[in-house]
Design an enzyme around this catalytic site. Sequence first.
Site, PDB file in Angstrom:
ATOM      1  N   ARG A   9     -25.690 -23.240  37.058  1.00 38.61           N
ATOM      2  CA  ARG A   9     -24.948 -22.391  37.977  1.00 38.61           C
ATOM      3  C   ARG A   9     -23.493 -22.850  38.007  1.00 38.61           C
ATOM      4  O   ARG A   9     -23.208 -24.035  38.159  1.00 38.61           O
ATOM      5  CB  ARG A   9     -25.571 -22.481  39.379  1.00 38.61           C
ATOM      6  CG  ARG A   9     -24.915 -21.539  40.383  1.00 38.61           C
ATOM      7  CD  ARG A   9     -25.442 -21.760  41.773  1.00 38.61           C
ATOM      8  NE  ARG A   9     -24.844 -20.791  42.710  1.00 38.61           N
ATOM      9  CZ  ARG A   9     -24.859 -20.927  44.036  1.00 38.61           C
ATOM     10  NH1 ARG A   9     -25.449 -21.980  44.579  1.00 38.61           N
ATOM     11  NH2 ARG A   9     -24.309 -20.025  44.810  1.00 38.61           N
TER      12      ARG A   9
ATOM     13  N   GLU B 234     -22.916 -25.831  57.524  1.00 38.91           N
ATOM     14  CA  GLU B 234     -22.314 -24.506  57.422  1.00 38.91           C
ATOM     15  C   GLU B 234     -23.419 -23.493  57.151  1.00 38.91           C
ATOM     16  O   GLU B 234     -24.387 -23.780  56.447  1.00 38.91           O
ATOM     17  CB  GLU B 234     -21.277 -24.470  56.297  1.00 38.91           C
ATOM     18  CG  GLU B 234     -20.076 -25.369  56.575  1.00 38.91           C
ATOM     19  CD  GLU B 234     -19.022 -25.300  55.483  1.00 38.91           C
ATOM     20  OE1 GLU B 234     -17.838 -25.253  55.813  1.00 38.91           O
ATOM     21  OE2 GLU B 234     -19.406 -25.301  54.294  1.00 38.91           O
TER      22      GLU B 234
ATOM     23  N   ARG C  10     -17.703 -18.773  53.901  1.00 38.71           N
ATOM     24  CA  ARG C  10     -18.563 -19.671  54.672  1.00 38.71           C
ATOM     25  C   ARG C  10     -17.818 -20.338  55.820  1.00 38.71           C
ATOM     26  O   ARG C  10     -18.430 -20.767  56.805  1.00 38.71           O
ATOM     27  CB  ARG C  10     -19.170 -20.734  53.743  1.00 38.71           C
ATOM     28  CG  ARG C  10     -20.406 -21.393  54.312  1.00 38.71           C
ATOM     29  CD  ARG C  10     -21.267 -21.991  53.230  1.00 38.71           C
ATOM     30  NE  ARG C  10     -20.694 -23.178  52.650  1.00 38.71           N
ATOM     31  CZ  ARG C  10     -21.228 -23.815  51.597  1.00 38.71           C
ATOM     32  NH1 ARG C  10     -22.305 -23.332  51.027  1.00 38.71           N
ATOM     33  NH2 ARG C  10     -20.672 -24.898  51.130  1.00 38.71           N
TER      34      ARG C  10
ATOM     35  N   TRP D  63     -11.864 -25.141  44.482  1.00 33.22           N
ATOM     36  CA  TRP D  63     -11.629 -24.167  43.416  1.00 33.22           C
ATOM     37  C   TRP D  63     -12.907 -23.606  42.825  1.00 33.22           C
ATOM     38  O   TRP D  63     -12.896 -22.547  42.197  1.00 33.22           O
ATOM     39  CB  TRP D  63     -10.795 -24.797  42.292  1.00 33.22           C
ATOM     40  CG  TRP D  63     -11.348 -26.095  41.762  1.00 33.22           C
ATOM     41  CD1 TRP D  63     -10.941 -27.347  42.098  1.00 33.22           C
ATOM     42  CD2 TRP D  63     -12.404 -26.269  40.812  1.00 33.22           C
ATOM     43  NE1 TRP D  63     -11.679 -28.293  41.423  1.00 33.22           N
ATOM     44  CE2 TRP D  63     -12.580 -27.647  40.622  1.00 33.22           C
ATOM     45  CE3 TRP D  63     -13.210 -25.388  40.092  1.00 33.22           C
ATOM     46  CZ2 TRP D  63     -13.538 -28.168  39.747  1.00 33.22           C
ATOM     47  CZ3 TRP D  63     -14.171 -25.897  39.225  1.00 33.22           C
ATOM     48  CH2 TRP D  63     -14.323 -27.280  39.056  1.00 33.22           C
ATOM     49  N   ASN D  64     -14.049 -24.289  42.972  1.00 34.14           N
ATOM     50  CA  ASN D  64     -15.219 -23.884  42.199  1.00 34.14           C
ATOM     51  C   ASN D  64     -15.936 -22.643  42.746  1.00 34.14           C
ATOM     52  O   ASN D  64     -16.571 -21.901  42.004  1.00 34.14           O
ATOM     53  CB  ASN D  64     -16.197 -25.050  42.037  1.00 34.14           C
ATOM     54  CG  ASN D  64     -16.637 -25.647  43.349  1.00 34.14           C
ATOM     55  OD1 ASN D  64     -15.989 -25.461  44.391  1.00 34.14           O
ATOM     56  ND2 ASN D  64     -17.732 -26.385  43.334  1.00 34.14           N
TER      57      ASN D  64
ATOM     58  N   GLU E 159     -20.543 -37.660  39.877  1.00 38.30           N
ATOM     59  CA  GLU E 159     -20.736 -36.234  39.627  1.00 38.30           C
ATOM     60  C   GLU E 159     -20.211 -35.874  38.247  1.00 38.30           C
ATOM     61  O   GLU E 159     -19.080 -36.214  37.902  1.00 38.30           O
ATOM     62  CB  GLU E 159     -20.000 -35.399  40.675  1.00 38.30           C
ATOM     63  CG  GLU E 159     -20.774 -35.184  41.953  1.00 38.30           C
ATOM     64  CD  GLU E 159     -20.096 -34.150  42.845  1.00 38.30           C
ATOM     65  OE1 GLU E 159     -20.671 -33.066  43.035  1.00 38.30           O
ATOM     66  OE2 GLU E 159     -19.005 -34.442  43.359  1.00 38.30           O
TER      67      GLU E 159
ATOM     68  N   GLU F  54     -18.044 -30.958  53.832  1.00 39.24           N
ATOM     69  CA  GLU F  54     -19.042 -30.763  52.771  1.00 39.24           C
ATOM     70  C   GLU F  54     -18.456 -31.407  51.535  1.00 39.24           C
ATOM     71  O   GLU F  54     -17.537 -30.879  50.918  1.00 39.24           O
ATOM     72  CB  GLU F  54     -19.321 -29.270  52.571  1.00 39.24           C
ATOM     73  CG  GLU F  54     -20.593 -28.997  51.791  1.00 39.24           C
ATOM     74  CD  GLU F  54     -20.328 -28.789  50.315  1.00 39.24           C
ATOM     75  OE1 GLU F  54     -20.590 -29.750  49.543  1.00 39.24           O
ATOM     76  OE2 GLU F  54     -19.868 -27.709  49.939  1.00 39.24           O
TER      77      GLU F  54
ATOM     78  N   SER G 127     -28.832 -22.474  48.179  1.00 41.48           N
ATOM     79  CA  SER G 127     -27.793 -21.881  49.013  1.00 41.48           C
ATOM     80  C   SER G 127     -28.213 -20.512  49.547  1.00 41.48           C
ATOM     81  O   SER G 127     -28.679 -19.656  48.794  1.00 41.48           O
ATOM     82  CB  SER G 127     -26.497 -21.726  48.210  1.00 41.48           C
ATOM     83  OG  SER G 127     -26.074 -22.969  47.702  1.00 41.48           O
TER      84      SER G 127
ATOM     85  N   PRO H 204      -6.296 -22.628  50.230  1.00 43.34           N
ATOM     86  CA  PRO H 204      -7.182 -22.612  49.074  1.00 43.34           C
ATOM     87  C   PRO H 204      -6.724 -23.606  48.020  1.00 43.34           C
ATOM     88  O   PRO H 204      -5.586 -24.089  48.058  1.00 43.34           O
ATOM     89  CB  PRO H 204      -7.052 -21.174  48.559  1.00 43.34           C
ATOM     90  CG  PRO H 204      -5.665 -20.769  48.946  1.00 43.34           C
ATOM     91  CD  PRO H 204      -5.384 -21.470  50.260  1.00 43.34           C
TER      92      PRO H 204
ATOM     93  N   CYS I  88     -21.281 -28.748  43.643  1.00 41.57           N
ATOM     94  CA  CYS I  88     -21.747 -29.960  44.316  1.00 41.57           C
ATOM     95  C   CYS I  88     -23.266 -29.977  44.410  1.00 41.57           C
ATOM     96  O   CYS I  88     -23.870 -31.036  44.577  1.00 41.57           O
ATOM     97  CB  CYS I  88     -21.122 -30.068  45.702  1.00 41.57           C
ATOM     98  SG  CYS I  88     -21.392 -28.613  46.723  1.00 41.57           S
TER      99      CYS I  88
END
Length: 498
Positions: free
Chosen positions: A299, A479, A180, A171-172, A402, A271, A462, A196, A305
């Site tokens: 961000r 990726e 990707r 979702w983020n 996290e 990932e 990224s 999704p 992540c």
Amino acid sequence: MAWTPERCNDKEASVSETSVVESVDKDLFIGGKWVPAAGGRTFGVEDPATGEVLCQVADATPQDGMAALDAAVAAQQEWAATAPRERSEILRRAYELLNARNEDLALLMTLEMGKPLAEARGEISYAAEFFRWFAEEAVRIDGGYQTAPNGAGRFLVTKQPVGPTLLITPWNFPMAMGGRKIGPAIAAGCTMVIKPAAQTPLSMLALAAILAEAGLPAGVLNVVTTSDAGGVMEPLIRDGRARKLSFTGSTAVGRKLLEQCADKVLRTSMELGGNAPFLVFDDADLDAAIEGAMQAKMRNIGEACTAANRFYVQRGIADEFARRLTERMEALPLGRGTEPGVVVGPLIDNAAVEKVKTLVQDAADRGANVLTGGATVDGPGHFYQATVLTGVPLDARMASEEIFGPVAPISVFDTEEEAVAAANDTEYGLVSYVYTNDLKRALRVSETLEAGMIGLNQGIVSNPAAPFGGVKQSGLGREGGAVGIDEFLEIKYIAVAL
């Protein structure tokens, strides 16, 4: 601290919000057609800034998921035979359409996910770049020709699509993570079933429509939105006709998916979670380190992540770093992501707020000092204040879990060895950040850190042209970059006797 949404003060903005949500088809996308879920089932999509339900979308059943896989399998042979240039041009058109519709797509994402509009615009551009990058990679799938060592034969090496693939996105980053995965799958000649996240299905539904408009044939991309992820996807994984799974999400879910993939020996890309350390040595450019810290921490409101999860600062500059970071965090405007200038939007849901609240309280109970923030926000939506903590002990929960929120915990170190040891003391290994002006230290530390990516004197790593992925329990495979398409290709060796 309280926050009152201003959405009703801007009639034009409200109308625009309504129209952009209404413009998205809410059904499942299977075999090139929009179809309702079996039994007409739906679930609500919430605006995390207000708690209001934006709309209802189709809630797929296992039966619907199997229909999507049927469509992908039926389309695979013809799609694999499609000319690489044709696949490339579809991707290029999708890139152009995404950029042309950036504003509407960004607003749609902000409404369903909460991130500020400026960041949403950036994500749409970022997602588009994956389509441009893999449009270029589609025509560069190579092979090899080699004389056998004994001279009696030849070796031909070719690459072919792995086959129908299952894609699961978080979702983020609802558009970027789709790009990707979908970009290299299209480039390689693979058909797809993509699921999704239930919190943010609208961006993927909009992307499916754009790809269809760009000329993607029916059945190549199939989208199933569902509130029952496990119930819908596990049968597809165990079916055996899909030959690959690509997943972005938590390590806990990734482990379960790997177990399911083992049954049919599916190829996997994972990932997973991160616990990124941010190391600042006393010879670093402090201005650059503060700027990088803000980028790496804030961000996506910290819901990434790759977000800096642990700040380790050398003792000589620790107080100054904490003071300046606190000033920057205190100055961040908080509110609904559609409001001008907002930087700190809502977290995705109440569970996310409660997790951040619990982690901050745990650190404070263990002796950490709250320099700013450290509280939830009254009013509608799921908000948490931008927060800075110092004196965070290494046994605090947020040192190993996290945070996924706007919280920057700072710990102090004395030696390089101490910093590296603390940074590596985690089961995760996605990304690490290092700030130093000592070239030898930069290389030494970068090579020693156990992470798939290093941000050396920069807070964002990224890039569609670079390989993205981690080590240890942060995932499998890469990726993006030149290797990203290889995740969707099988190598075939043909022995030729002369």
